[in-house]
Design a protein around this motif. Structure first.
Motif, PDB file in Angstrom:
ATOM      1  N   UNK A  92      41.365  44.005  53.193  1.00 36.80           N
ATOM      2  CA  UNK A  92      40.028  44.553  53.695  1.00 36.80           C
ATOM      3  C   UNK A  92      38.810  43.724  53.537  1.00 36.80           C
ATOM      4  N   UNK A  93      38.894  43.099  52.247  1.00 38.19           N
ATOM      5  CA  UNK A  93      37.608  42.333  52.035  1.00 38.19           C
ATOM      6  C   UNK A  93      37.340  41.061  52.738  1.00 38.19           C
ATOM      7  N   UNK A 119      40.643  52.254  44.663  1.00 41.03           N
ATOM      8  CA  UNK A 119      41.474  51.005  44.445  1.00 41.03           C
ATOM      9  C   UNK A 119      42.129  51.239  43.181  1.00 41.03           C
ATOM     10  N   UNK A 120      43.510  50.660  42.888  1.00 42.80           N
ATOM     11  CA  UNK A 120      44.180  50.747  42.010  1.00 42.80           C
ATOM     12  C   UNK A 120      43.717  49.880  40.640  1.00 42.80           C
ATOM     13  N   UNK A 121      43.300  48.622  41.119  1.00 35.99           N
ATOM     14  CA  UNK A 121      43.017  47.887  39.912  1.00 35.99           C
ATOM     15  C   UNK A 121      41.615  47.643  39.818  1.00 35.99           C
ATOM     16  N   UNK A 122      41.163  48.592  39.009  1.00 27.53           N
ATOM     17  CA  UNK A 122      39.459  48.884  38.778  1.00 27.53           C
ATOM     18  C   UNK A 122      39.143  48.371  37.514  1.00 27.53           C
ATOM     19  N   UNK A 123      40.070  47.950  36.399  1.00 30.25           N
ATOM     20  CA  UNK A 123      39.724  47.655  35.206  1.00 30.25           C
ATOM     21  C   UNK A 123      40.753  46.581  34.650  1.00 30.25           C
ATOM     22  N   UNK A 124      40.291  45.972  33.660  1.00 30.04           N
ATOM     23  CA  UNK A 124      41.113  44.775  33.058  1.00 30.04           C
ATOM     24  C   UNK A 124      42.587  45.255  32.317  1.00 30.04           C
ATOM     25  N   UNK A 138      49.286  47.996  33.142  1.00 28.66           N
ATOM     26  CA  UNK A 138      49.034  46.672  33.993  1.00 28.66           C
ATOM     27  C   UNK A 138      47.789  46.355  33.979  1.00 28.66           C
ATOM     28  N   UNK A 139      47.813  44.790  34.103  1.00 26.51           N
ATOM     29  CA  UNK A 139      46.546  43.951  33.647  1.00 26.51           C
ATOM     30  C   UNK A 139      46.070  43.434  34.853  1.00 26.51           C
ATOM     31  N   UNK A 140      45.379  43.843  35.828  1.00 30.25           N
ATOM     32  CA  UNK A 140      44.918  43.406  37.163  1.00 30.25           C
ATOM     33  C   UNK A 140      44.093  41.993  36.813  1.00 30.25           C
ATOM     34  N   UNK A 141      44.294  40.922  37.911  1.00 35.55           N
ATOM     35  CA  UNK A 141      43.930  39.951  37.967  1.00 35.55           C
ATOM     36  C   UNK A 141      42.577  39.567  38.051  1.00 35.55           C
ATOM     37  N   UNK A 142      41.815  38.598  37.680  1.00 30.68           N
ATOM     38  CA  UNK A 142      40.497  38.522  38.111  1.00 30.68           C
ATOM     39  C   UNK A 142      40.197  38.675  39.467  1.00 30.68           C
ATOM     40  N   UNK A 143      40.910  38.070  40.344  1.00 28.26           N
ATOM     41  CA  UNK A 143      40.694  37.961  41.581  1.00 28.26           C
ATOM     42  C   UNK A 143      40.778  39.458  42.362  1.00 28.26           C
ATOM     43  N   UNK A 144      41.722  40.384  41.648  1.00 28.16           N
ATOM     44  CA  UNK A 144      41.552  41.647  42.053  1.00 28.16           C
ATOM     45  C   UNK A 144      40.428  42.600  41.929  1.00 28.16           C
ATOM     46  N   UNK A 145      40.118  42.027  40.461  1.00 21.97           N
ATOM     47  CA  UNK A 145      38.753  42.943  39.970  1.00 21.97           C
ATOM     48  C   UNK A 145      37.534  41.975  40.992  1.00 21.97           C
ATOM     49  N   UNK A 146      37.507  41.031  41.211  1.00 18.69           N
ATOM     50  CA  UNK A 146      36.436  40.469  42.098  1.00 18.69           C
ATOM     51  C   UNK A 146      36.426  40.860  43.572  1.00 18.69           C
ATOM     52  N   UNK A 147      37.863  41.209  44.106  1.00 19.86           N
ATOM     53  CA  UNK A 147      37.786  41.800  45.404  1.00 19.86           C
ATOM     54  C   UNK A 147      37.106  43.143  45.438  1.00 19.86           C
TER      55      UNK A 147
END
Length: 182
Positions: A92-93, A119-124, A138-147
């Motif tokens: 989407x981004x 969004x599923x990945x909203x926090x570290x 789960x530990x979202x990646x920086x790119x997920x949080x940036x998106x």
């Protein structure tokens, strides 16, 4: 196809179990909802053993995402994409519309239909429901949080971080519509 007399809510689900049970509960309490399922969403709903009570369901079975043409005729007043995987968020981004859900988002935007995205990945660090009643960290990646941060800046897009915000955003949108259609 003629213009809808009373537009509906379009709810799109991607292939995540993260708060999927709760999203389906919210859907069951709403009226006039059409459900759009990605291929992965159809699998995950079945894998988790969940059910939905929506009469009109569109699944990702056509290369050109035929059901999105209904946005051109005013059939939908709003879109909810919940839960939304990091893969869907990234598409989407970057404007990639190669699935039913990403096409729903793109066509909604092109038609001026507001979208609410959970969004599923909203926090570290998060806890998420996995199949067979397991809860995993789960530990979202920086790119997920940036998106997610980028998506929050897009026009006609509201990004929510939890179920309370999702409920509030939906209720606010429906309340706004009541005054429009009264």
């Amino acid at each position: 196809m003629k213009t809808a007399e009373k537009p509906k809510l379009a709810w799109a689900i991607t292939g995540s179990g993260h708060y999927l049970r709760e999203c389906l509960e919210i859907i069951s309490g709403l009226q006039d909802v059409d459900l759009f399922l990605s291929r992965a969403a159809a699998e995950v709903i079945q894998q988790y053993g969940f059910k939905h009570s929506v009469a009109k369901v569109f699944q990702d079975k056509t290369a050109s995402a035929v059901p999105v043409e209904m946005f051109y005729y005013g059939n939908y007043h709003s879109v909810v994409i919940a839960p939304a995987t990091s893969n869907t968020i990234a598409k989407m981004v970057y404007g990639i519309s190669d699935t039913l859900v990403t096409n729903v988002y793109a066509q909604a935007g092109k038609c001026g239909v507001p979208s609410i995205v959970f969004a599923c990945d909203t926090a570290p660090e998060l806890e998420s429901e996995a199949p067979r009643d397991n809860v995993v960290k789960v530990f979202p990646r920086r790119i997920d949080l940036d998106n997610i941060a980028r998506l929050q800046t897009y026009e006609d897009t509201t990004v929510v971080n939890d179920m309370q915000q999702l409920q509030a955003a939906i209720q606010a949108r429906l309340a706004c519509l009541k005054t429009s259609y009264s």
